[in-house]
Design an enzyme around this catalytic site. Structure first.
Site, PDB file in Angstrom:
ATOM      1  N   TYR A  11       0.832  -1.220   0.000  1.00 21.40           N
ATOM      2  CA  TYR A  11       0.000   0.000   0.000  1.00 21.40           C
ATOM      3  C   TYR A  11       0.864   1.267   0.000  1.00 21.40           C
ATOM      4  CZ  TYR A  11      -3.231   3.453   2.139  1.00 21.40           C
ATOM      5  OH  TYR A  11      -3.968   4.562   2.432  1.00 21.40           O
ATOM      6  N   ILE A  12       1.721   1.413   0.976  1.00 21.38           N
ATOM      7  CA  ILE A  12       2.486   2.665   1.075  1.00 21.38           C
ATOM      8  C   ILE A  12       3.627   2.676   0.048  1.00 21.38           C
ATOM      9  CG2 ILE A  12       3.847   4.137   2.624  1.00 21.38           C
ATOM     10  CD1 ILE A  12       2.165   2.810   4.948  1.00 21.38           C
ATOM     11  N   ASN A  35       1.707  -9.894   0.765  1.00 20.31           N
ATOM     12  CA  ASN A  35       0.516  -9.091   1.078  1.00 20.31           C
ATOM     13  C   ASN A  35       0.261  -8.063  -0.027  1.00 20.31           C
ATOM     14  OD1 ASN A  35      -1.670  -8.544   2.804  1.00 20.31           O
ATOM     15  ND2 ASN A  35      -0.627  -6.717   3.589  1.00 20.31           N
ATOM     16  N   ASP A  58      11.985 -12.984  -1.408  1.00 21.87           N
ATOM     17  CA  ASP A  58      11.807 -12.844   0.031  1.00 21.87           C
ATOM     18  C   ASP A  58      13.029 -12.098   0.559  1.00 21.87           C
ATOM     19  OD1 ASP A  58      11.730 -13.145   2.782  1.00 21.87           O
ATOM     20  OD2 ASP A  58      11.014 -15.214   2.703  1.00 21.87           O
ATOM     21  N   SER A 124       6.406   3.374  13.175  1.00 19.13           N
ATOM     22  CA  SER A 124       4.986   3.599  13.451  1.00 19.13           C
ATOM     23  C   SER A 124       4.815   4.348  14.775  1.00 19.13           C
ATOM     24  CB  SER A 124       4.303   2.230  13.563  1.00 19.13           C
ATOM     25  OG  SER A 124       3.032   2.352  14.130  1.00 19.13           O
ATOM     26  N   TYR A 149       3.613  -6.854  17.051  1.00 17.89           N
ATOM     27  CA  TYR A 149       3.894  -5.982  15.899  1.00 17.89           C
ATOM     28  C   TYR A 149       4.600  -4.710  16.373  1.00 17.89           C
ATOM     29  CZ  TYR A 149       3.014  -2.283  12.511  1.00 17.89           C
ATOM     30  OH  TYR A 149       3.177  -1.206  11.660  1.00 17.89           O
ATOM     31  N   LYS A 153       8.620  -3.095  15.700  1.00 15.35           N
ATOM     32  CA  LYS A 153       9.008  -1.738  15.267  1.00 15.35           C
ATOM     33  C   LYS A 153       9.995  -1.143  16.272  1.00 15.35           C
ATOM     34  CE  LYS A 153       6.555  -1.387  11.509  1.00 15.35           C
ATOM     35  NZ  LYS A 153       7.272  -1.576  10.236  1.00 15.35           N
ATOM     36  N   ASN A 198      -8.833  -4.940   9.166  1.00 12.88           N
ATOM     37  CA  ASN A 198      -8.607  -4.662  10.587  1.00 12.88           C
ATOM     38  C   ASN A 198      -8.740  -3.173  10.866  1.00 12.88           C
ATOM     39  OD1 ASN A 198      -7.607  -7.330  11.324  1.00 12.88           O
ATOM     40  ND2 ASN A 198      -5.887  -6.833   9.976  1.00 12.88           N
TER      41      ASN A 198
HETATM   42  P1  NAD Z   1       1.672  -3.679   3.055  1.00  6.73           P
HETATM   43  O1  NAD Z   1       1.461  -5.006   3.663  1.00  6.73           O
HETATM   44  O2  NAD Z   1       0.699  -3.195   2.045  1.00  6.73           O
HETATM   45  O3  NAD Z   1       3.143  -3.611   2.402  1.00  6.73           O
HETATM   46  C1  NAD Z   1       4.222  -4.355   2.908  1.00  6.73           C
HETATM   47  C2  NAD Z   1       4.837  -5.098   1.727  1.00  6.73           C
HETATM   48  O4  NAD Z   1       5.943  -5.885   2.198  1.00  6.73           O
HETATM   49  C3  NAD Z   1       3.842  -6.066   1.067  1.00  6.73           C
HETATM   50  O5  NAD Z   1       3.829  -5.819  -0.324  1.00  6.73           O
HETATM   51  C4  NAD Z   1       4.407  -7.455   1.387  1.00  6.73           C
HETATM   52  O6  NAD Z   1       4.138  -8.381   0.353  1.00  6.73           O
HETATM   53  C5  NAD Z   1       5.880  -7.144   1.533  1.00  6.73           C
HETATM   54  N1  NAD Z   1       6.632  -8.081   2.369  1.00  6.73           N
HETATM   55  C6  NAD Z   1       6.372  -8.488   3.638  1.00  6.73           C
HETATM   56  N2  NAD Z   1       7.312  -9.341   4.069  1.00  6.73           N
HETATM   57  C7  NAD Z   1       8.205  -9.489   3.042  1.00  6.73           C
HETATM   58  C8  NAD Z   1       9.398 -10.248   2.864  1.00  6.73           C
HETATM   59  N3  NAD Z   1       9.865 -11.059   3.815  1.00  6.73           N
HETATM   60  N4  NAD Z   1      10.044 -10.154   1.672  1.00  6.73           N
HETATM   61  C9  NAD Z   1       9.575  -9.360   0.689  1.00  6.73           C
HETATM   62  N5  NAD Z   1       8.455  -8.604   0.807  1.00  6.73           N
HETATM   63  C10 NAD Z   1       7.779  -8.669   1.973  1.00  6.73           C
HETATM   64  O7  NAD Z   1       1.810  -2.622   4.233  1.00  6.73           O
HETATM   65  P2  NAD Z   1       1.857  -1.039   4.172  1.00  6.73           P
HETATM   66  O8  NAD Z   1       0.605  -0.527   4.765  1.00  6.73           O
HETATM   67  O9  NAD Z   1       2.267  -0.584   2.828  1.00  6.73           O
HETATM   68  O10 NAD Z   1       3.004  -0.769   5.230  1.00  6.73           O
HETATM   69  C11 NAD Z   1       4.354  -0.602   4.840  1.00  6.73           C
HETATM   70  C12 NAD Z   1       5.195  -0.510   6.094  1.00  6.73           C
HETATM   71  O11 NAD Z   1       4.744   0.587   6.875  1.00  6.73           O
HETATM   72  C13 NAD Z   1       5.141  -1.739   6.991  1.00  6.73           C
HETATM   73  O12 NAD Z   1       6.424  -1.972   7.525  1.00  6.73           O
HETATM   74  C14 NAD Z   1       4.177  -1.314   8.081  1.00  6.73           C
HETATM   75  O13 NAD Z   1       4.426  -1.984   9.287  1.00  6.73           O
HETATM   76  C15 NAD Z   1       4.483   0.160   8.204  1.00  6.73           C
HETATM   77  N6  NAD Z   1       3.358   0.923   8.761  1.00  6.73           N
HETATM   78  C16 NAD Z   1       2.145   0.850   8.156  1.00  6.73           C
HETATM   79  C17 NAD Z   1       1.071   1.545   8.689  1.00  6.73           C
HETATM   80  C18 NAD Z   1      -0.304   1.461   8.046  1.00  6.73           C
HETATM   81  O14 NAD Z   1      -1.269   1.852   8.678  1.00  6.73           O
HETATM   82  N7  NAD Z   1      -0.439   0.976   6.829  1.00  6.73           N
HETATM   83  C19 NAD Z   1       1.247   2.330   9.843  1.00  6.73           C
HETATM   84  C20 NAD Z   1       2.506   2.400  10.426  1.00  6.73           C
HETATM   85  C21 NAD Z   1       3.565   1.692   9.858  1.00  6.73           C
HETATM   86  C1  UD1 Z   2      -3.679   0.170  14.218  1.00 11.85           C
HETATM   87  C2  UD1 Z   2      -2.719  -0.548  15.118  1.00 11.85           C
HETATM   88  C3  UD1 Z   2      -1.365   0.147  15.033  1.00 11.85           C
HETATM   89  C4  UD1 Z   2      -0.899   0.191  13.580  1.00 11.85           C
HETATM   90  C5  UD1 Z   2      -1.964   0.871  12.737  1.00 11.85           C
HETATM   91  C6  UD1 Z   2      -1.631   0.848  11.281  1.00 11.85           C
HETATM   92  C7  UD1 Z   2      -4.081  -1.524  16.931  1.00 11.85           C
HETATM   93  C8  UD1 Z   2      -4.354  -1.515  18.395  1.00 11.85           C
HETATM   94  N1  UD1 Z   2      -3.223  -0.579  16.480  1.00 11.85           N
HETATM   95  O1  UD1 Z   2      -3.786   1.507  14.654  1.00 11.85           O
HETATM   96  O2  UD1 Z   2      -0.416  -0.556  15.807  1.00 11.85           O
HETATM   97  O3  UD1 Z   2       0.327   0.904  13.464  1.00 11.85           O
HETATM   98  O4  UD1 Z   2      -3.223   0.193  12.897  1.00 11.85           O
HETATM   99  O5  UD1 Z   2      -1.702  -0.440  10.761  1.00 11.85           O
HETATM  100  O6  UD1 Z   2      -4.592  -2.345  16.190  1.00 11.85           O
HETATM  101  N2  UD1 Z   2     -12.055   1.120  14.650  1.00 11.85           N
HETATM  102  C9  UD1 Z   2     -13.393   0.854  14.802  1.00 11.85           C
HETATM  103  N3  UD1 Z   2     -13.942  -0.145  14.049  1.00 11.85           N
HETATM  104  C10 UD1 Z   2     -13.221  -0.882  13.166  1.00 11.85           C
HETATM  105  C11 UD1 Z   2     -11.830  -0.593  13.012  1.00 11.85           C
HETATM  106  C12 UD1 Z   2     -11.290   0.402  13.785  1.00 11.85           C
HETATM  107  O7  UD1 Z   2     -14.087   1.499  15.576  1.00 11.85           O
HETATM  108  O8  UD1 Z   2     -13.782  -1.791  12.522  1.00 11.85           O
HETATM  109  C13 UD1 Z   2     -11.477   2.202  15.468  1.00 11.85           C
HETATM  110  C14 UD1 Z   2     -10.377   1.709  16.393  1.00 11.85           C
HETATM  111  O9  UD1 Z   2     -10.910   1.312  17.627  1.00 11.85           O
HETATM  112  C15 UD1 Z   2      -9.494   2.941  16.497  1.00 11.85           C
HETATM  113  C16 UD1 Z   2      -9.709   3.682  15.164  1.00 11.85           C
HETATM  114  O10 UD1 Z   2     -10.877   3.127  14.588  1.00 11.85           O
HETATM  115  O11 UD1 Z   2      -9.962   3.751  17.508  1.00 11.85           O
HETATM  116  C17 UD1 Z   2      -8.552   3.476  14.213  1.00 11.85           C
HETATM  117  O12 UD1 Z   2      -8.300   2.080  14.128  1.00 11.85           O
HETATM  118  P1  UD1 Z   2      -7.268   1.451  13.096  1.00 11.85           P
HETATM  119  O13 UD1 Z   2      -7.554   1.934  11.738  1.00 11.85           O
HETATM  120  O14 UD1 Z   2      -7.230  -0.028  13.313  1.00 11.85           O
HETATM  121  O15 UD1 Z   2      -5.882   2.091  13.522  1.00 11.85           O
HETATM  122  P2  UD1 Z   2      -5.160   2.147  14.962  1.00 11.85           P
HETATM  123  O16 UD1 Z   2      -5.844   1.317  15.959  1.00 11.85           O
HETATM  124  O17 UD1 Z   2      -4.938   3.571  15.294  1.00 11.85           O
END
Ligand code: NAD
Ligand code: UD1
Length: 337
Positions: A11-12, A35, A58, A124, A149, A153, A198
């Site tokens: 995604y990112i 993913n 990988d 994060s 998780y 980080k 989620n």
């Molecule tokens: P995502 O799952 O969409 O992207 C992660 C990518 O890494 C995926 O394409 C997956 O296939 C790849 N990957 C995982 N394990 C691998 C491996 N062993 N070898 C090769 N590729 C691998 O997630 P995202 O939302 O794009 O997040 C990117 C990063 O940012 C992650 O590290 C995540 O923890 C961090 N992050 C995300 C959020 C969020 O809300 N999306 C918030 C805070 C931090």
């Molecule tokens: C979650 C993770 C955090 C991670 C981030 C990005 C938890 C406790 N935290 O953050 O570690 O870095 O995602 O992947 O899971 N909510 C609802 N209904 C839903 C889904 C969410 O009410 O079906 C609420 C949650 O309670 C929260 C808010 O929406 O208050 C945001 O939730 P979410 O998008 O999951 O993000 P975080 O919990 O902030």
């Protein structure tokens, strides 16, 4: 610059690839598609009109990753690769520690062997844990994470700091993302969660498009203005732009620096529902349910350091986040499939 995006099909990573290509950089993408899927990369090429090299590998596989460094003259690594589902990390901690930490160690070893000195890491807000006052400032202590998780980080930040301490030539930028949402304005790429989402925004989008019946709001009795949790939602293209600024900064300096990447403005779960309804022109059915274990009542960033040092600030408001999330979801109700 030639930038290796580890986990760049996600995604990112895919949104960041668009931003980097549009700014004239070259990218090399490595992903095992655990993913994500190759279609996301085709769409990146469609949006930018540019092609790039990608590898299915990988990142724990040292031999494969060294080969990629050997074949490409890499200036900087952005490390997105990781598993990120909080609930799953509680059920499968060993898999999370193995994947997230091993990918980081492998990348650092390969960088060392290839003489690559710059890395930007996807951290994060979760590293601030439970005990800090809001808004989060980079100097606050980290730890007290509520799940494996979050601890990965925390540990990966420590590993990267230790690596930079030992190698004075290394430049490490830790970007602490708050809540990334939205999609590229084209509606061609976006967040594509597998199974039941989620996170809030993908769940809301799927209710809006009719894939799910009703959103459960996790808790309506928090000590917040409307009783629901508040978060710092940030448009994924603003987040992508922060990576562009971060690599430009990384190559000019050495050592470790940490930045919060958020807007600095919290919105509640009910605010998100209302904003999404306005953007999509549909009603979002919801009910207030029990609190979700591990949720903080409120979490938002002080993002002043990124503005001061990187010259970066989020530009897009909540309406744009919802509009672009809706465009992606309504154009691609089944994601990339
Ligand atoms: P995502 O799952 O969409 O992207 C992660 C990518 O890494 C995926 O394409 C997956 O296939 C790849 N990957 C995982 N394990 C691998 C491996 N062993 N070898 C090769 N590729 C691998 O997630 P995202 O939302 O794009 O997040 C990117 C990063 O940012 C992650 O590290 C995540 O923890 C961090 N992050 C995300 C959020 C969020 O809300 N999306 C918030 C805070 C931090
Ligand atoms: C979650 C993770 C955090 C991670 C981030 C990005 C938890 C406790 N935290 O953050 O570690 O870095 O995602 O992947 O899971 N909510 C609802 N209904 C839903 C889904 C969410 O009410 O079906 C609420 C949650 O309670 C929260 C808010 O929406 O208050 C945001 O939730 P979410 O998008 O999951 O993000 P975080 O919990 O902030």
């Amino acid at each position: 610059m030639n930038i290796l995006l580890a986990g760049g099909a996600g995604y990112i990573g895919s949104h960041t690839a668009v931003e980097l290509l549009n700014a004239g950089h070259d990218v090399v993408i490595v992903d095992d598609y655990s993913n994500s899927c190759p279609e996301a990369l085709k769409r990146v090429e469609q949006i930018t009109g540019k092609s790039f090299v990608s590898y299915e590998a990988d990142i724990k596989d040292k031999k494969a990753v060294s080969q990629i460094f050997y074949q490409n003259n890499i200036d900087c690594v952005i490390h997105f690769a990781g598993l990120k589902a909080v609930g799953e990390s509680v059920r499968q901690p060993v898999r999370y520690y193995r994947n997230n930490i091993d990918t980081t160690l492998t990348l650092l070893e390969c960088m060392q062997e290839a003489g690559v000195k710059n890395i930007v890491f996807s951290s994060s807000a979760t590293v601030y844990g439970e005990d800090n006052p809001m808004p989060c400032v980079e100097t606050m202590k980290r730890g007290c994470c509520t799940n494996p998780y979050g601890w990965t980080k925390y540990m990966m930040e420590q590993i990267l700091e230790d690596a930079a301490f030992a190698d004075a030539g290394l430049s490490v930028i830790l970007l602490r993302y708050f809540n990334p949402v939205g999609a590229h304005a084209s509606g061609l790429i976006g967040e594509d969660p597998q199974g039941i989402p989620n996170n809030l925004m993908p769940y809301v989008s799927q209710v809006a498009v009719g894939k799910r019946d009703c959103l459960t709001v996790f808790g309506g009795d928090y000590a917040t203005p409307d009783g629901t949790c508040r978060r710092d939602f940030i448009h994924v293209m603003d987040l992508a732009n922060a990576h562009l600024k971060a690599i430009e900064y990384a190559v000019q300096r050495k050592g470790v620096d940490i930045f919060n990447i958020g807007t600095g403005t919290p919105y509640s779960v009910l605010d998100i529902i209302k904003a999404f309804e306005a953007a999509a022109g549909v009603r979002i059915k919801y009910e207030i349910g029990a609190r979700r274990a591990g949720d903080l009542p409120e979490c938002w960033a002080n993002a002043d350091k990124a503005a001061r040092v990187l010259g970066w600030r989020a530009q897009r408001d909540l309406a744009a986040m919802c509009r672009d999330a809706w465009k992606w979801q309504s154009n691609n109700p089944e994601g990339y499939k």
